[in-house]
Design a protein around this motif. Sequence first.
Motif, PDB file in Angstrom:
ATOM      1  N   GLY A 166      19.838 -14.236  43.039  1.00  0.00           N
ATOM      2  CA  GLY A 166      21.047 -13.546  43.463  1.00  0.00           C
ATOM      3  C   GLY A 166      20.789 -12.152  43.995  1.00  0.00           C
ATOM      4  N   SER A 190      34.420 -16.176  42.806  1.00  0.00           N
ATOM      5  CA  SER A 190      33.154 -16.197  42.074  1.00  0.00           C
ATOM      6  C   SER A 190      33.211 -15.268  40.874  1.00  0.00           C
ATOM      7  CB  SER A 190      32.002 -15.791  43.005  1.00  0.00           C
ATOM      8  OG  SER A 190      31.869 -16.695  44.081  1.00  0.00           O
ATOM      9  N   ASP A 208      33.129 -15.014  47.152  1.00  0.00           N
ATOM     10  CA  ASP A 208      32.696 -13.794  46.477  1.00  0.00           C
ATOM     11  C   ASP A 208      33.532 -12.597  46.914  1.00  0.00           C
ATOM     12  OD1 ASP A 208      31.533 -14.507  48.834  1.00  0.00           O
ATOM     13  OD2 ASP A 208      29.554 -13.718  48.399  1.00  0.00           O
ATOM     14  N   GLY A 235      22.732 -14.198  39.106  1.00  0.00           N
ATOM     15  CA  GLY A 235      22.441 -15.425  39.840  1.00  0.00           C
ATOM     16  C   GLY A 235      20.973 -15.769  39.718  1.00  0.00           C
ATOM     17  N   CYS A 247      28.808 -24.264  40.756  1.00  0.00           N
ATOM     18  CA  CYS A 247      27.559 -23.533  40.976  1.00  0.00           C
ATOM     19  C   CYS A 247      27.461 -22.322  40.053  1.00  0.00           C
ATOM     20  CB  CYS A 247      27.466 -23.081  42.430  1.00  0.00           C
ATOM     21  SG  CYS A 247      27.533 -24.425  43.637  1.00  0.00           S
ATOM     22  N   THR A 248      28.573 -21.599  39.890  1.00  0.00           N
ATOM     23  CA  THR A 248      28.565 -20.411  39.045  1.00  0.00           C
ATOM     24  C   THR A 248      28.328 -20.770  37.582  1.00  0.00           C
ATOM     25  OG1 THR A 248      30.119 -19.355  40.576  1.00  0.00           O
ATOM     26  CG2 THR A 248      29.891 -18.360  38.401  1.00  0.00           C
ATOM     27  N   TYR A 260      32.828 -16.130  36.788  1.00  0.00           N
ATOM     28  CA  TYR A 260      31.982 -15.372  35.869  1.00  0.00           C
ATOM     29  C   TYR A 260      32.805 -14.859  34.689  1.00  0.00           C
ATOM     30  CZ  TYR A 260      28.433 -11.905  34.463  1.00  0.00           C
ATOM     31  OH  TYR A 260      27.508 -11.163  33.774  1.00  0.00           O
ATOM     32  N   GLY A 311      25.120 -18.869  37.679  1.00  0.00           N
ATOM     33  CA  GLY A 311      25.704 -17.548  37.783  1.00  0.00           C
ATOM     34  C   GLY A 311      26.237 -17.312  39.187  1.00  0.00           C
ATOM     35  N   PRO A 312      26.956 -16.211  39.389  1.00  0.00           N
ATOM     36  CA  PRO A 312      27.507 -15.919  40.719  1.00  0.00           C
ATOM     37  C   PRO A 312      26.408 -15.544  41.710  1.00  0.00           C
ATOM     38  CG  PRO A 312      27.959 -14.119  39.195  1.00  0.00           C
ATOM     39  CD  PRO A 312      27.347 -15.207  38.373  1.00  0.00           C
ATOM     40  N   ILE A 313      26.278 -16.334  42.762  1.00  0.00           N
ATOM     41  CA  ILE A 313      25.289 -16.093  43.811  1.00  0.00           C
ATOM     42  C   ILE A 313      26.043 -15.617  45.046  1.00  0.00           C
ATOM     43  CG2 ILE A 313      23.501 -17.108  45.268  1.00  0.00           C
ATOM     44  CD1 ILE A 313      22.960 -19.086  43.023  1.00  0.00           C
TER      45      ILE A 313
END
Length: 378
Positions: free
Chosen positions: A351, A127, A122, A227, A293-294, A131, A298-300
């Motif tokens: 998130g 990340s 991130d 997220g 995962c994203t 997205y 979504g971006p966590i």
Amino acid sequence: MSTASASPDAPAGRSGSADPVARRRRDERRRDRIVLGALVFATLAIALLALYLGSSSVIFSDTPHGTLGGLLEALRGDGPRAMIVREWRLPRVVAGLAFGAALGASGAIFQTLTRNALGSPDVLGFSTGSYTGVLVATVLLGAGGLASSDSALAQAAASLGETGGALLGGIGAAILVYVLAYRDGIQGFRLIIVGIAIAATLSSVNTFLLLRAKEEVAMAASIWGAGSFDLMSWPALLPALAVLVLLTPAVIASVPVIHQLELGDDTAAMHGVRVERARRIVLLIAVALVAVCTAVAGPIAFIALSAPQVGRLLVRRPGIPILPAALVGALLLTSADVASQQLLPQTVPVGMVTVVLGGVYLVALLLAQSARSLRRRV
């Protein structure tokens, strides 16, 4: 005479000097087993708690087998209670465990490659790149189902176009950061600075794409971009789990190479490692973990940043071990999901909780580094 009397003592002396080393290694292995066992126990406990609490009120204490027995019965039985546990709560719990472990392992790889506690996907922009890839696939190419009014996030996750967009976006961001940071090799600090700049640029691109999107697409993408596990389902989750299972042998096979890279580029090259080639392969594996995962949730943020350092402190070893980082990541993300549902007046995306926890961790990390710098100057 003196030589003869001294020669029997020499092996004993060497053996005596080796005993403390062997004893220390045994103690380290015993401590590692205890720490890993405790992490596994804590992770399973929070997973069972998440199945029991959830976002809907389901009482298991009225079953003949008690709370735990009723929970197990719901997992393998039929009826409304089984539907709530098996189809609503279990995918969310499995996602927290699997994605937390993937993010923790990915963060451990990045922090090893950068040799910096701030090295995480991130922070480096990977990340954000994933997205961006999903938004490009959804807004510009019209792929997937972010515009679906019934199951927006599940449609987005299940769409092959959006999953591919996340992978391509993350890998594209990694390539861009790598190329811009490369100067006769890769230095960790330069990689982080370039990654922060790329992340800021991609965030602006994401905002522009959201402004261009239709209203329903923009709203769903904004929630997804925070997220979220809110609409997690088995059709959305199983393809991602399959990819993570396929990536697991690659992660395990990369561990010896990562240990060599920890020793420094020159030492790794002396041991026969092709440093830049190995770094690119390991980087690709770590980016793939994040992108999968994203694509689904979504971006966590901040799990990949904090889990490796917490795992390193628990095992008290030099370097950043991947397995403790993965277990800590699973524990942190599952706990954050429980907190997002139970500890706040209103349910929020997971998130948002990880951002708050990560912000506290980042401030503590910066203060600790400042304190160490002051002590060195004194």
